[in-house]
Motif scaffolding. Sequence first.
Motif, short mmCIF file in Angstrom:
data_model
loop_
_atom_site.label_atom_id
_atom_site.label_comp_id
_atom_site.label_asym_id
_atom_site.label_seq_id
_atom_site.Cartn_x
_atom_site.Cartn_y
_atom_site.Cartn_z
N MET A 51 0.82 -1.21 0.00
CA MET A 51 0.00 0.00 0.00
C MET A 51 0.86 1.27 0.00
O MET A 51 0.46 2.30 -0.54
N THR A 52 2.05 1.16 0.62
CA THR A 52 2.97 2.32 0.59
C THR A 52 3.39 2.63 -0.84
O THR A 52 3.36 3.79 -1.27
N ILE A 53 3.76 1.58 -1.58
CA ILE A 53 4.16 1.76 -2.98
C ILE A 53 2.99 2.29 -3.80
O ILE A 53 3.15 3.18 -4.64
N PHE A 54 1.79 1.75 -3.53
CA PHE A 54 0.60 2.21 -4.25
C PHE A 54 0.33 3.68 -3.97
O PHE A 54 0.01 4.46 -4.88
N ALA A 55 0.49 4.08 -2.69
CA ALA A 55 0.26 5.48 -2.31
C ALA A 55 1.28 6.40 -2.98
O ALA A 55 0.92 7.47 -3.49
N ILE A 56 2.57 5.98 -2.98
CA ILE A 56 3.61 6.79 -3.62
C ILE A 56 3.34 6.91 -5.13
O ILE A 56 3.45 7.99 -5.72
N SER A 57 2.94 5.78 -5.74
CA SER A 57 2.70 5.77 -7.19
C SER A 57 1.51 6.62 -7.60
O SER A 57 1.42 7.08 -8.73
N SER A 58 0.56 6.82 -6.66
CA SER A 58 -0.61 7.64 -7.00
C SER A 58 -0.24 9.11 -7.18
O SER A 58 -0.95 9.85 -7.86
N ILE A 59 0.88 9.53 -6.59
CA ILE A 59 1.26 10.96 -6.63
C ILE A 59 1.68 11.38 -8.04
O ILE A 59 1.14 12.36 -8.57
N PRO A 60 2.62 10.66 -8.72
CA PRO A 60 2.91 11.03 -10.11
C PRO A 60 1.74 10.77 -11.06
O PRO A 60 1.62 11.43 -12.09
N LEU A 61 0.89 9.82 -10.69
CA LEU A 61 -0.30 9.56 -11.51
C LEU A 61 -1.19 10.81 -11.56
O LEU A 61 -1.67 11.21 -12.62
N ILE A 62 -1.38 11.44 -10.41
CA ILE A 62 -2.16 12.69 -10.34
C ILE A 62 -1.48 13.78 -11.17
O ILE A 62 -2.13 14.55 -11.88
N LEU A 63 -0.16 13.82 -11.09
CA LEU A 63 0.60 14.85 -11.80
C LEU A 63 0.35 14.82 -13.30
O LEU A 63 0.04 15.84 -13.92
N VAL A 64 0.45 13.63 -13.92
CA VAL A 64 0.37 13.57 -15.38
C VAL A 64 -1.03 13.85 -15.89
O VAL A 64 -1.21 14.25 -17.04
N LEU A 65 -2.04 13.64 -15.03
CA LEU A 65 -3.40 13.98 -15.45
C LEU A 65 -3.51 15.47 -15.78
O LEU A 65 -4.31 15.88 -16.61
N GLY A 66 -2.64 16.28 -15.13
CA GLY A 66 -2.70 17.72 -15.28
C GLY A 66 -2.56 18.19 -16.71
O GLY A 66 -3.18 19.17 -17.11
N ILE A 104 -8.25 11.60 -3.38
CA ILE A 104 -7.90 10.18 -3.24
C ILE A 104 -6.42 10.03 -2.90
O ILE A 104 -6.04 9.27 -1.99
N SER A 105 -5.56 10.76 -3.63
CA SER A 105 -4.11 10.67 -3.39
C SER A 105 -3.74 11.20 -2.00
O SER A 105 -2.87 10.64 -1.33
N ILE A 106 -4.40 12.27 -1.57
CA ILE A 106 -4.14 12.83 -0.23
C ILE A 106 -4.44 11.80 0.85
O ILE A 106 -3.65 11.59 1.78
N LEU A 107 -5.59 11.14 0.74
CA LEU A 107 -5.98 10.13 1.74
C LEU A 107 -5.00 8.96 1.75
O LEU A 107 -4.63 8.47 2.82
N LEU A 108 -4.56 8.52 0.57
CA LEU A 108 -3.58 7.43 0.49
C LEU A 108 -2.27 7.84 1.16
O LEU A 108 -1.66 7.05 1.90
N ALA A 109 -1.82 9.08 0.91
CA ALA A 109 -0.56 9.56 1.49
C ALA A 109 -0.66 9.65 3.01
O ALA A 109 0.27 9.27 3.74
N ILE A 110 -1.79 10.15 3.52
CA ILE A 110 -1.96 10.31 4.97
C ILE A 110 -1.93 8.97 5.68
O ILE A 110 -1.26 8.80 6.71
N PHE A 111 -2.63 7.98 5.12
CA PHE A 111 -2.80 6.71 5.85
C PHE A 111 -1.71 5.68 5.58
O PHE A 111 -1.45 4.83 6.44
N PHE A 112 -1.06 5.72 4.43
CA PHE A 112 -0.17 4.60 4.08
C PHE A 112 1.31 4.96 3.93
O PHE A 112 2.13 4.06 3.80
N ILE A 113 1.65 6.25 3.89
CA ILE A 113 3.07 6.62 3.78
C ILE A 113 3.59 7.01 5.16
O ILE A 113 3.15 8.00 5.74
#
Length: 406
Positions: free
Chosen positions: A1-16, A171-180
Amino acid sequence: MTIFAISSIPLILVLGNSMLIPILPKMKTELDVSQFKISLIISVFSIAAAISIPVLGYLSDRFSRKAVIIPALILYGCGGLLAGAAAAWFSNSYTWIIAGRIMQGIGAAGTAPIAMALTGDLFTGGEQSKVLGLVEASNGFGKVISPIIGSLLALLFWYAAFFAFPIFCLISILLAIFFIKEKKAEKEPPPVGKYVKGLISVFKTEGRWLFAAYLTGAVCLFTLFGILFYISDILEKDHHIDGLIKGCILAIPLLFMTITSYITGSKIGKKMKLMKALIIIGLLLMTGSFASLIFFKKLIPFFSVLVISSIGTGLALPCINSFITGSVPADRRGFVTSLYGSVRFLGVAIGPPIFSKLMEWSRPGMFLTTAGLTLVSALLCLVLIHVAKKEPEKESDTLFEKLQFT
């Protein structure tokens, strides 16, 4: 879940940026602006990010990675809200959309580059390269799905994509708070003066190979977003393809890049010679592909050749990421990876406007110029990145022992 949470951050970036690529022609019509002005919707995002990244990189070294990532994601989401509200209800909507995109760019500065530094903090050795490969694959996966998401959202109304940003950010904020869970700093961060001196010493000793690595990252993103901008335009103008089909076609080269990034990251470990070889091979594949595109105009042959450049990008980027993330001690890692993020963003920023001018000038000239740029990058990597003849037996958290820098 830590890796998933970290990976969600660049995922959000490229959507921009990628989510807006397929709707740029529609946006141009609705806002009644020039091709150059519409390209600025991509560029101002990336320029704002490039300027902000070094500052946020320093702050992440000074305080903590999460202390930068979470507020950055909040600002990113708010920028999307402003742009969407402007498109829906404001009279001078273009100016406000640009303002919202600048906010998003500043927020984006605290996402993927800091996530790379965080990966360097939490993982070591071959595991670090594997996770960095996943982060780059996540980045690529975001690029694959975002044109499709953007096209689907545009079926509701053309500015719907702007309102989707806050949802993804939450979604990414919640993942970062709980799993990183970050490691506690073992010592107090150095004063600003000492920190800057340390950075200067890093760039004095490692500057030449870092220049080659930074340039390669920027060139890969410049060519990627420039070509996507070109494809988005010709699909609508020359082939009369839009909507979901257009989004799916845009996703094809990105899918190949993502798969290649994932495989590359999982296999390279800390094999320095292999990394250097893959970077050069990847850039040469890009060179050959772009140079060959002048002979192809029909969609299927064109995309068949373009896919080769996507594979080349997928080979080069994970290796560059691993070199840079592992190249400096943890207390300066945030700044060095952030500066790398800055040059990548600059590549994205200048891609669409430069390609819009090259498209007006000459189609063969556009592809040959791009091929020349990737070839120069390959030669610089060949000359400036020197791998030690004998790699040390003991794995290290940094690459200083494994590379002979010149």
